[in-house]
Design an enzyme around this catalytic site. Structure first.
Site, short mmCIF file in Angstrom:
data_model
loop_
_atom_site.label_atom_id
_atom_site.label_comp_id
_atom_site.label_asym_id
_atom_site.label_seq_id
_atom_site.Cartn_x
_atom_site.Cartn_y
_atom_site.Cartn_z
N LYS A 159 0.82 -1.21 0.00
CA LYS A 159 0.00 0.00 0.00
C LYS A 159 0.85 1.26 0.00
O LYS A 159 0.47 2.26 -0.59
CB LYS A 159 -0.95 0.01 1.21
CG LYS A 159 -2.11 -0.95 1.04
CD LYS A 159 -3.27 -0.62 1.96
CE LYS A 159 -4.45 -1.51 1.63
NZ LYS A 159 -5.63 -1.25 2.46
N LYS A 200 -5.12 -8.99 -6.16
CA LYS A 200 -6.43 -9.24 -5.56
C LYS A 200 -7.38 -8.08 -5.82
O LYS A 200 -6.95 -6.94 -5.96
CB LYS A 200 -6.29 -9.49 -4.06
CG LYS A 200 -6.33 -8.25 -3.18
CD LYS A 200 -6.54 -8.64 -1.72
CE LYS A 200 -6.70 -7.39 -0.85
NZ LYS A 200 -8.01 -6.74 -0.99
N LYS A 207 -10.82 -2.61 -2.75
CA LYS A 207 -11.58 -1.35 -2.78
C LYS A 207 -10.70 -0.21 -3.24
O LYS A 207 -11.13 0.71 -3.91
CB LYS A 207 -12.14 -1.04 -1.39
CG LYS A 207 -13.23 -1.97 -0.96
CD LYS A 207 -13.89 -1.43 0.31
CE LYS A 207 -13.84 -2.44 1.43
NZ LYS A 207 -12.69 -2.22 2.32
#
Ligand code: ATP
Ligand code: MG
Length: 332
Positions: free
Chosen positions: A112, A195, A198
């Site tokens: 991230k 994956k 969101k």
């Protein structure tokens, strides 16, 4: 009854098919014979920048989606993380027994922070897994139904529970992950090596649970497939096709191999049409219930207020015990 805890971040207006197949569906199933706590983890959601009004709206919408999927608030405790300050308090204590190197090894932080630009990532994003450990340990949790991406965080939670218990005396239940192999990792439709998330850069690879049926059908129709024409379940050679087979299998209760066998002599187009049909059939009643729930925000807030009361009943006892073990002076 054995305890269950799990949560989702209110980081989007809609949950996606990965959240549903990897976690939410299991939440509904296990609530039958577990004492379940399902949390909207808004403290986690502010680890990335978000406007206050947007966060408020997403928090309500996420809770409504839990209920729309079949989480029963009379049976399970549904609440918002920030309503129980014990989470942040225990996270501090656990942070003090976590090694810096240990926290640095968490791959989700690496992923991230790379995506957001590493100097823009917050300390909160770095300590996120410690807060997650606090979430779980406060409830004496035995089982944590999550997707495959949470396995490493669960391992850290177990390590921290064992370390605390060894240092200060038996305090926390050491939880087990509940990760269903077949649906544990639904992949992005446009990039089947990543994956579904969101926070994906582009929404075109997502199947959002609240999307218009036309959009859902189009996204599935446009899914990246693989070279060749044969429908075969092979995650290495055919990640795109295998992802679609996995989704279809999960929603029809068959194995992906058995589903694939039904496509002998047929092509990718047939597979996509069937996936779209089955997904849309699953989403229709979900969207209907969601709309009803959102139309009555007072009732939703009542559910969340009752959930917070019950959550704090349990969390405050665990926090008091942990505080005492650590050597904090009782307040009075
Ligand atoms: P974000 O990008 O904001 O992290 P997310 O899509 O990863 O969002 P989370 O709220 O972090 O969603 O995770 C909620 C739950 O859904 C967790 O149990 C997680 O393991 C599960 N989950 C998330 N993505 C997938 C996926 N693609 N397949 C299966 N399970 C998933
Ligand atoms: Mg996530």
């Amino acid at each position: 009854l054995p305890r269950v805890f799990s949560g989702m971040q209110p980081t989007s207006d809609s949950l996606h098919l990965g959240n549903y197949l990897g976690a939410l569906r299991q939440w509904v199933a296990v609530q039958e014979d577990h004492d379940a706590f399902y949390c909207v983890v808004d403290l986690h959601a502010i680890t990335v920048e978000v406007a206050p009004d947007v966060l408020r709206q997403r928090t309500r919408r996420t809770a409504a989606q839990y209920l729309a999927a079949g989480v029963d608030p009379d049976r399970s405790t549904v609440f918002v993380q920030s309503h129980a300050p014990e989470h942040a308090q225990l996270a501090w204590v656990l942070g003090c027994i976590t090694g810096f190197g240990e926290a640095s090894r968490m791959t989700q932080f690496k992923d991230k922070s790379v995506r957001g630009g590493s100097d823009r990532s917050s300390v909160g994003l770095f300590t996120y897994p410690i807060l997650q450990a606090a979430d779980i340990l406060l409830y004496g949790t035995h089982l944590v139904p999550v997707g495959e991406d949470q396995r490493q965080h669960l391992e850290l939670t177990r390590d921290l529970a064992q370390r605390f218990n060894a240092r200060f005396g038996e305090t926390f239940v050491v939880p087990e992950p509940y990760i269903l192999g077949s649906t544990a990792k639904i992949m992005d439709l446009q990039d089947p090596t990543a994956k579904m998330s969101k926070s994906a850069q582009s929404a075109t690879g997502l199947v959002d649970l609240l999307d218009d049926p036309k959009v859902v059908a189009k996204r599935i129709r446009s899914a990246v497939t693989d070279t060749g024409r044969e429908v075969r379940f092979d995650r290495e050679e055919k990640p795109g096709v295998s992802n679609l087979l996995g989704i279809l299998a999960a929603l029809t209760g068959a194995t992906p191999e058995a589903v694939a066998a039904g496509y002998e002599g047929k092509g990718y187009g047939d597979l996509k049409a069937d996936v779209a049909e089955v997904v849309l059939a699953e989403l229709a009643p979900f969207q209907q219930r969601f709309t009803e729930l959102l139309a009555d925000p007072a009732e939703l807030d009542r559910v969340l207020a009752a959930g917070a009361l019950r959550a704090r009943e349990v969390a405050s006892v665990t926090l008091a015990r942990a505080s005492d073990r650590v050597g904090f002076l009782p307040a009075g």
